[in-house]
Design a protein around this motif. Structure first.
Motif, PDB file in Angstrom:
ATOM      1  N   GLU A 167       0.874  -1.267   0.133  1.00 18.49           N
ATOM      2  CA  GLU A 167      -0.070   0.037  -0.115  1.00 18.49           C
ATOM      3  C   GLU A 167       0.811   1.232   0.094  1.00 18.49           C
ATOM      4  N   THR A 224      -9.664  -2.435  11.285  1.00 21.97           N
ATOM      5  CA  THR A 224      -8.685  -1.339  11.058  1.00 21.97           C
ATOM      6  C   THR A 224      -9.645  -0.012  10.072  1.00 21.97           C
ATOM      7  N   GLU A 225     -10.406  -0.303   9.363  1.00 24.30           N
ATOM      8  CA  GLU A 225     -11.273   0.692   8.682  1.00 24.30           C
ATOM      9  C   GLU A 225     -12.212   1.495   9.585  1.00 24.30           C
ATOM     10  N   SER A 226     -12.664   0.641  10.495  1.00 20.15           N
ATOM     11  CA  SER A 226     -13.583   1.320  11.492  1.00 20.15           C
ATOM     12  C   SER A 226     -12.805   2.101  12.482  1.00 20.15           C
ATOM     13  N   ALA A 285      -9.295  -6.345   8.782  1.00 19.51           N
ATOM     14  CA  ALA A 285      -9.304  -5.290   7.953  1.00 19.51           C
ATOM     15  C   ALA A 285     -10.466  -4.244   8.130  1.00 19.51           C
ATOM     16  N   SER A 286     -11.704  -4.997   8.537  1.00 22.95           N
ATOM     17  CA  SER A 286     -12.843  -4.180   8.951  1.00 22.95           C
ATOM     18  C   SER A 286     -12.650  -3.475  10.173  1.00 22.95           C
ATOM     19  N   LYS A 334      -9.899   3.551  12.047  1.00 21.12           N
ATOM     20  CA  LYS A 334      -9.865   4.777  11.262  1.00 21.12           C
ATOM     21  C   LYS A 334     -10.666   5.895  11.028  1.00 21.12           C
ATOM     22  N   LYS A 335     -11.814   5.629  10.962  1.00 22.74           N
ATOM     23  CA  LYS A 335     -12.984   6.324  10.734  1.00 22.74           C
ATOM     24  C   LYS A 335     -13.758   7.039  12.156  1.00 22.74           C
ATOM     25  N   ASN A 385      -2.754  -2.846   3.089  1.00 19.47           N
ATOM     26  CA  ASN A 385      -3.996  -3.231   2.305  1.00 19.47           C
ATOM     27  C   ASN A 385      -4.307  -4.715   2.389  1.00 19.47           C
ATOM     28  N   ARG A 386      -4.571  -4.958   3.639  1.00 18.20           N
ATOM     29  CA  ARG A 386      -5.174  -6.558   3.723  1.00 18.20           C
ATOM     30  C   ARG A 386      -3.790  -7.338   3.702  1.00 18.20           C
TER      31      ARG A 386
END
Length: 330
Positions: free
Chosen positions: A81, A197-199, A194-195, A201-202, A242-243
């Motif tokens: 990434e 991590t994205e959560s 990954a889910s 971050k938000k 990236n995963r």
């Protein structure tokens, strides 16, 4: 274009050491050099990390001129990434490489000290001249926040700990989401991590007292939930960038986990815990060696041990009309 590399791995996690082929990288600090490479030379990362020369989970280390006189070598880490701030498996391999290549200021027996300048700061490594085993002490590690409630699509509310070991990680026992780090399939674990991590971050704003360039979530570590000092290994899977799946126990992740275990009172100064990669079975050691502070955070210095192995060397080229040779991912 001609890029020369030395190929290694630590715990099964690859390390492509880029020895030559890049232009000189400007910047007074390594973070500035990292920024320049990201903005101006990212096409070279894609050529070396992505297919057809690399793969989705390839990892690299670009050797650059040191900006701090006490360092033996300086390195910019890269992956599928972009560019990370710390990498423990890379430091373990790079320290052995530096001794073998004569890059250190002095060689001592039985261990030689190798100081590596990383984007997060100086990392002190100690390599055994006979076995090649390396232990490193990274920058101060600290717990950012514990028991953070986040909403994760498909999983509902989960509670994670966020800890820094040269990079920030969300840490969660996989069983709290109904998975097992050893028995569950890797795709299930990657989707969960990954889910998360994205959560995070938000929903969570991170802060690092030394630089805003360090204040980002690098990935998520799923553990077996065994945090107390028991003499038996605790297993984990680290999913970053990236995963991307770390085949090793993850050196900076081990650092972050030790800081968390020390913070929670599960691990004392000088106690060694073994960390196992849930998928390759490789083992890193980790222990808290000294209490300290960084900004407003109580912190701890952590020692991590493992061994890097040589797998070969390569010269990579790119022909003018080779569009796929510029790099792609499936």
């Amino acid at each position: 274009m001609k890029l020369q590399t030395c190929e290694m791995h630590t715990g099964g996690e690859p390390l492509r050491i880029i020895e030559s082929g890049y232009p000189d990288i400007p910047g007074e600090t390594l973070l500035e050099k990292r920024s320049f490479v990201r903005k101006n030379l990212d096409h070279l990362r894609k050529q070396l990390m992505w297919e057809p020369r690399g793969h989705f989970d390839m990892y690299g280390a670009l050797l650059v001129k040191v900006s701090r006189p006490e360092a033996d070598l300086a390195v910019i880490f890269m992956h599928n990434e972009g560019y990370s701030t710390m990498c423990g498996h890379a430091c373990i391999a790079l320290a052995r490489y530096a001794v073998d290549k004569g890059l250190v200021k002095s060689v001592t027996s039985p261990e030689t000290k190798v100081t590596i300048e990383c984007p997060c700061g100086l990392v002190e490594c100690f390599t055994d001249l006979i076995s090649g085993h390396t232990r490193f002490v990274s920058v101060p590690a600290f717990v950012f926040q514990t028991d953070v409630a986040i909403h994760v699509d498909g999983y509902g509310e989960l509670r994670v700990d966020i800890s820094y070991g040269g990079a920030f990680y969300a840490i969660l026992a996989a069983k709290t989401a109904g998975l097992n780090v050893k028995k569950s399939g890797i795709l299930e674990l990657v989707n969960l991590a990954a889910s998360i991590t994205e959560s995070v971050k938000k929903q969570v704003k991170l802060y690092h007292p030394e630089s805003s360039d360090l204040a980002f979530l690098y990935g998520t570590i799923l553990t077996d939930g065994k945090d107390e000092h028991s003499g038996k290994p605790t297993a984990n899977v680290c999913v970053f960038a990236n995963r991307q799946v770390d085949r090793s126990p993850c050196g900076s992740g081990v650092t972050a986990r030790v800081a968390l275990q020390f913070y929670k009172g599960f691990l004392g100064i000088g106690q060694t815990l073994l960390f196992e990669s849930a998928k390759t079975g490789d083992i890193f050691s980790g222990k808290a060696v000294e209490e300290t502070r960084i900004g407003d955070f109580q912190a701890v210095k952590v020692e991590v041990g493992g061994k890097g192995w040589y797998t070969g060397s390569a010269t990579f080229t790119l022909e003018d009309e080779d569009k796929l040779g510029k790099g792609f991912l499936l």
